[in-house]
Design a protein around this motif. Sequence first.
Motif, short mmCIF file in Angstrom:
data_model
loop_
_atom_site.label_atom_id
_atom_site.label_comp_id
_atom_site.label_asym_id
_atom_site.label_seq_id
_atom_site.Cartn_x
_atom_site.Cartn_y
_atom_site.Cartn_z
N GLU A 344 41.48 41.18 22.12
CA GLU A 344 40.74 41.97 23.10
C GLU A 344 41.59 42.01 24.37
OE1 GLU A 344 36.65 41.29 25.58
OE2 GLU A 344 36.98 40.08 23.79
N ILE A 345 41.60 43.15 25.08
CA ILE A 345 42.42 43.22 26.29
C ILE A 345 41.57 42.86 27.51
CG2 ILE A 345 43.88 44.71 27.72
CD1 ILE A 345 44.40 46.39 25.15
N GLY A 346 42.06 41.94 28.32
CA GLY A 346 41.32 41.53 29.51
C GLY A 346 41.58 42.49 30.66
N TYR A 347 41.08 43.73 30.53
CA TYR A 347 41.34 44.73 31.56
C TYR A 347 40.77 44.32 32.91
CZ TYR A 347 43.31 48.35 28.56
OH TYR A 347 44.13 49.06 27.74
N GLY A 348 41.56 44.55 33.92
CA GLY A 348 41.08 44.33 35.28
C GLY A 348 40.95 42.86 35.66
N GLU A 349 41.36 41.97 34.80
CA GLU A 349 41.25 40.54 35.12
C GLU A 349 42.64 39.97 35.39
OE1 GLU A 349 38.80 38.20 32.35
OE2 GLU A 349 38.29 40.09 31.40
N TRP A 350 42.69 38.97 36.27
CA TRP A 350 43.98 38.34 36.54
C TRP A 350 44.45 37.52 35.35
CZ3 TRP A 350 44.78 36.24 42.21
CH2 TRP A 350 44.83 37.34 43.07
N GLY A 351 43.50 36.87 34.69
CA GLY A 351 43.88 36.04 33.54
C GLY A 351 44.84 34.94 33.94
N ASP A 352 44.51 34.26 35.05
CA ASP A 352 45.39 33.18 35.51
C ASP A 352 45.43 32.03 34.51
OD1 ASP A 352 46.48 34.12 37.80
OD2 ASP A 352 44.89 33.38 39.11
N SER A 353 46.45 31.24 34.65
CA SER A 353 46.64 30.09 33.76
C SER A 353 45.46 29.12 33.88
CB SER A 353 47.94 29.37 34.13
OG SER A 353 47.98 28.10 33.54
N LYS A 354 44.77 28.89 32.76
CA LYS A 354 43.65 27.94 32.77
C LYS A 354 44.18 26.54 33.07
CE LYS A 354 40.02 30.03 30.01
NZ LYS A 354 40.49 31.41 29.83
#
Length: 361
Positions: A344-354
């Motif tokens: 799934e593509i995390g559109y619009g999210e930074w998706g920073d390193s957990k």
Amino acid sequence: MSSLFNKILEKENLNKEDLICLLNAKDNDRKLLFEKSAEIKQKYVGNKVYFRGLIEYSNICYKNCLYCGIRAGNKDLIHYTLSDEEVINAAKFAFENNYGSVVLQSGEIESSAFTEKIDKLIWEIKKLSDSKLGLTLSLGEQSEETYKQWFKSGAHRYLLRIETSNQELYSKIHPHNSKHSFEKRLVALNTLKRLGFQAGTGVMIGLPFQTIENLAEDLLFMKEFDIDMCGMGPYIEHKQTPLYEFRDKLLPLNERFDLSLKMIAVLRIVMKDINIASTTALQAIDPIGREKAIKIGANIIMPNITPGNNRDNYLLYENKPCTDEEVEDCKTCLEARLHFAGAEIGYGEWGDSKHFANKKD
Ligand code: SAH
Ligand code: SF4
């Protein structure tokens, strides 16, 4: 043999011998490795893939790394630097298409003019997106002051590959002078971390003279350094570089590709919650190489959004994909491919390193 292999997969702390065994996995063991890494990925970072629109700002580089197509010594190169407007338009494209983040990458230049120019671009990118676009820099070794300034202006992630953690191998693939010092690279990485950047590093896989043991040590290096992000991929020879001379010593491309997939899988097992990029060099070898890496552990993709006419001149290695395509084509084809890979593509999210967030908690 598989039960011994399974035991290693279940171990809490993997030592160098364990890592070597995982990297050498074949047939059913290889399948078990990829199943395990895919499972860990789902559990710790989930099914989402985050986009970082890659802007290749300039192919001018003061350094002379022996493997790189845009090294200063390559006199056949047509030099370019994007205009401010081109960078801003590319960032706008990323923002309007919900890419979440952009990466500004370039050959390495250390000068106050370069520092100020990048600083201005950071401000512009933040402004056009109301600070909503995440921003990663990959601009090589710079002074602490420069890193500090860029961080203050809004860049929050930095990619600086160690290339290899083995000092002897490092000296075989770089000229021997202060511009190409292993120690300096380490200092730069430590500085980035200390200043608060999410710090990313990585290595090239399948370099001449490189052994499986070296790669196992690279994984231990990343673990010990406690990186937040990783971008690593196969080494691909380039004719106009000194290292081309050793092309006969290389693993065949398909084996370099397979080893890269295994490195990603093993790193996912070793560092469960970091961000791992599925790099473009994987796609240079296999048209669906990046999607394969996403399936077994990677969770970041860096679609190239450099204006089309300049991409031909940013050839770090040969066969670089998509250099003749328009930005939109890349987006459309990526969507379809990732969907196919079940992500799934995390559109619009930074998706920073957990991992970065978990360290802070
Ligand atoms: N100048 C910056 C960023 C641009 S180079 C820096 O060096 O950090 C980005 C990455 O391209 C390098 O870190 C290197 O790992 C990769 N690269 C260069 N030449 C390559 C080659 N021939 N094959 C695969 N990767 C290569
Ligand atoms: Fe320059 Fe980076 Fe290429 Fe080295 S790897 S020559 S620093 S662009």
